[in-house]
Design a protein around this motif. Structure first.
Motif, PDB file in Angstrom:
ATOM      1  N   ALA A  18      13.666 -74.745  47.207  1.00  0.00           N
ATOM      2  CA  ALA A  18      13.167 -76.117  47.071  1.00  0.00           C
ATOM      3  C   ALA A  18      14.215 -77.127  47.524  1.00  0.00           C
ATOM      4  O   ALA A  18      13.893 -78.095  48.233  1.00  0.00           O
ATOM      5  CB  ALA A  18      12.755 -76.382  45.623  1.00  0.00           C
ATOM      6  N   ALA A  19      15.475 -76.921  47.146  1.00  0.00           N
ATOM      7  CA  ALA A  19      16.545 -77.843  47.542  1.00  0.00           C
ATOM      8  C   ALA A  19      16.750 -77.840  49.047  1.00  0.00           C
ATOM      9  O   ALA A  19      17.031 -78.887  49.649  1.00  0.00           O
ATOM     10  CB  ALA A  19      17.845 -77.483  46.831  1.00  0.00           C
ATOM     11  N   ASP A  20      16.599 -76.701  49.672  1.00  0.00           N
ATOM     12  CA  ASP A  20      16.713 -76.614  51.133  1.00  0.00           C
ATOM     13  C   ASP A  20      15.748 -77.588  51.795  1.00  0.00           C
ATOM     14  O   ASP A  20      16.110 -78.335  52.694  1.00  0.00           O
ATOM     15  CB  ASP A  20      16.440 -75.183  51.583  1.00  0.00           C
ATOM     16  N   LEU A  21      14.528 -77.609  51.315  1.00  0.00           N
ATOM     17  CA  LEU A  21      13.499 -78.480  51.880  1.00  0.00           C
ATOM     18  C   LEU A  21      13.688 -79.936  51.468  1.00  0.00           C
ATOM     19  O   LEU A  21      13.639 -80.834  52.315  1.00  0.00           O
ATOM     20  CB  LEU A  21      12.109 -78.009  51.422  1.00  0.00           C
ATOM     21  N   LEU A  22      13.905 -80.179  50.199  1.00  0.00           N
ATOM     22  CA  LEU A  22      13.840 -81.538  49.665  1.00  0.00           C
ATOM     23  C   LEU A  22      15.163 -82.300  49.651  1.00  0.00           C
ATOM     24  O   LEU A  22      15.160 -83.529  49.680  1.00  0.00           O
ATOM     25  CB  LEU A  22      13.276 -81.501  48.241  1.00  0.00           C
ATOM     26  N   VAL A  23      16.275 -81.588  49.589  1.00  0.00           N
ATOM     27  CA  VAL A  23      17.570 -82.236  49.433  1.00  0.00           C
ATOM     28  C   VAL A  23      18.484 -81.999  50.629  1.00  0.00           C
ATOM     29  O   VAL A  23      19.190 -82.894  51.079  1.00  0.00           O
ATOM     30  CB  VAL A  23      18.271 -81.756  48.134  1.00  0.00           C
ATOM     31  N   GLY A  24      18.477 -80.780  51.144  1.00  0.00           N
ATOM     32  CA  GLY A  24      19.411 -80.414  52.207  1.00  0.00           C
ATOM     33  C   GLY A  24      20.704 -79.936  51.591  1.00  0.00           C
ATOM     34  O   GLY A  24      20.714 -79.084  50.717  1.00  0.00           O
ATOM     35  N   GLY A  25      21.819 -80.509  52.010  1.00  0.00           N
ATOM     36  CA  GLY A  25      23.120 -80.185  51.437  1.00  0.00           C
ATOM     37  C   GLY A  25      23.491 -78.728  51.560  1.00  0.00           C
ATOM     38  O   GLY A  25      23.203 -78.072  52.558  1.00  0.00           O
ATOM     39  N   ASP A  26      24.151 -78.203  50.511  1.00  0.00           N
ATOM     40  CA  ASP A  26      24.652 -76.838  50.573  1.00  0.00           C
ATOM     41  C   ASP A  26      23.539 -75.788  50.598  1.00  0.00           C
ATOM     42  O   ASP A  26      23.708 -74.720  51.179  1.00  0.00           O
ATOM     43  CB  ASP A  26      25.664 -76.554  49.473  1.00  0.00           C
ATOM     44  N   ALA A  27      22.383 -76.082  50.018  1.00  0.00           N
ATOM     45  CA  ALA A  27      21.254 -75.142  50.100  1.00  0.00           C
ATOM     46  C   ALA A  27      20.821 -74.976  51.553  1.00  0.00           C
ATOM     47  O   ALA A  27      20.607 -73.860  52.025  1.00  0.00           O
ATOM     48  CB  ALA A  27      20.084 -75.619  49.248  1.00  0.00           C
ATOM     49  N   ARG A  28      20.698 -76.079  52.262  1.00  0.00           N
ATOM     50  CA  ARG A  28      20.305 -76.003  53.669  1.00  0.00           C
ATOM     51  C   ARG A  28      21.389 -75.334  54.509  1.00  0.00           C
ATOM     52  O   ARG A  28      21.100 -74.510  55.375  1.00  0.00           O
ATOM     53  CB  ARG A  28      19.983 -77.383  54.231  1.00  0.00           C
ATOM     54  N   GLU A  29      22.641 -75.667  54.236  1.00  0.00           N
ATOM     55  CA  GLU A  29      23.732 -75.053  54.992  1.00  0.00           C
ATOM     56  C   GLU A  29      23.736 -73.537  54.807  1.00  0.00           C
ATOM     57  O   GLU A  29      23.862 -72.779  55.775  1.00  0.00           O
ATOM     58  CB  GLU A  29      25.074 -75.640  54.547  1.00  0.00           C
ATOM     59  N   ALA A  30      23.573 -73.077  53.573  1.00  0.00           N
ATOM     60  CA  ALA A  30      23.557 -71.641  53.302  1.00  0.00           C
ATOM     61  C   ALA A  30      22.376 -70.963  53.991  1.00  0.00           C
ATOM     62  O   ALA A  30      22.538 -69.925  54.646  1.00  0.00           O
ATOM     63  CB  ALA A  30      23.507 -71.390  51.797  1.00  0.00           C
ATOM     64  N   LEU A  31      21.199 -71.539  53.869  1.00  0.00           N
ATOM     65  CA  LEU A  31      20.023 -70.914  54.480  1.00  0.00           C
ATOM     66  C   LEU A  31      20.013 -71.061  55.996  1.00  0.00           C
ATOM     67  O   LEU A  31      19.434 -70.224  56.693  1.00  0.00           O
ATOM     68  CB  LEU A  31      18.744 -71.450  53.840  1.00  0.00           C
ATOM     69  N   ASP A  32      20.666 -72.079  56.521  1.00  0.00           N
ATOM     70  CA  ASP A  32      20.810 -72.169  57.979  1.00  0.00           C
ATOM     71  C   ASP A  32      21.631 -71.007  58.523  1.00  0.00           C
ATOM     72  O   ASP A  32      21.378 -70.529  59.634  1.00  0.00           O
ATOM     73  CB  ASP A  32      21.431 -73.506  58.397  1.00  0.00           C
ATOM     74  N   HIS A  33      22.599 -70.515  57.758  1.00  0.00           N
ATOM     75  CA  HIS A  33      23.340 -69.321  58.181  1.00  0.00           C
ATOM     76  C   HIS A  33      22.386 -68.143  58.334  1.00  0.00           C
ATOM     77  O   HIS A  33      22.481 -67.385  59.300  1.00  0.00           O
ATOM     78  CB  HIS A  33      24.427 -68.956  57.168  1.00  0.00           C
ATOM     79  N   VAL A  34      21.465 -68.015  57.403  1.00  0.00           N
ATOM     80  CA  VAL A  34      20.487 -66.926  57.460  1.00  0.00           C
ATOM     81  C   VAL A  34      19.541 -67.134  58.640  1.00  0.00           C
ATOM     82  O   VAL A  34      19.324 -66.230  59.452  1.00  0.00           O
ATOM     83  CB  VAL A  34      19.700 -66.832  56.135  1.00  0.00           C
ATOM     84  N   ARG A  35      18.988 -68.330  58.762  1.00  0.00           N
ATOM     85  CA  ARG A  35      18.014 -68.609  59.825  1.00  0.00           C
ATOM     86  C   ARG A  35      18.608 -68.571  61.230  1.00  0.00           C
ATOM     87  O   ARG A  35      17.897 -68.374  62.204  1.00  0.00           O
ATOM     88  CB  ARG A  35      17.364 -69.975  59.589  1.00  0.00           C
TER      89      ARG A  35
END
Length: 157
Positions: A18-35
């Motif tokens: 949820a944070a990846d979608l709604l907030v970005g930040g470290d959640a997005r950075e971590a999942l961007d490594h995966v993607r």
């Protein structure tokens, strides 16, 4: 499932998805490594995606939640688990994932680690810790063999 978890398989808990979608930040950075790497898998059960959809719908709106779930369904390696199991832990166990990303301090506690260790071998980290420690070059060498070619996907697509 093999006894040893796959270091190229990652589970993200509801809060991280949820944070990846709604907030970005470290959640997005971590999942961007995966993607960013086709050889790294995001593992998730239907229940994990259902709970994520429910959280996003509550915090944002149902349409955005449905679109996000569709994207996650297309990207993930699907696993099944008993309904009563914790969706992220069960996804990691059933999917042979070596990494579980969560903001839940209780999951990452020493006490949880001791109780989980006999059952499942998984590294539970916050997204910022995962993003900081992620080393795609050595992981690629261990998983795929050979020289690391760099990211091979756009994480924003």
């Amino acid at each position: 499932m093999a006894n040893r978890p796959n270091p190229a398989r990652v589970v993200a808990d509801v809060d991280v998805l949820a944070a990846d979608l709604l907030v970005g930040g470290d959640a997005r950075e971590a999942l961007d490594h995966v993607r960013s790497h086709s050889w790294i898998d995001l593992v998730a059960s239907d229940r994990l995606l259902e709970e994520t959809e429910r959280v996003v719908a509550t915090l944002a709106d149902a349409d955005l939640a449905a679109v996000h779930r569709e994207r996650l369904e297309a990207e993930r390696v699907s696993v099944d688990h008993p309904e009563e199991d914790h969706p992220a832990l069960a996804s990691a166990y059933r999917g042979g994932a070596a990494h579980l990303l969560s903001y839940d301090d209780a999951l990452g506690s020493a006490r949880a680690g001791l109780s989980l260790q006999p059952r499942v071998s998984v590294s539970i980290r916050s997204p910022d810790a995962f993003a900081t420690l992620f080393d795609p070059e050595s992981l690629y060498e261990a998983v795929e063999g050979g020289a690391y070619p760099g990211p091979d996907r756009d994480p924003r697509e």
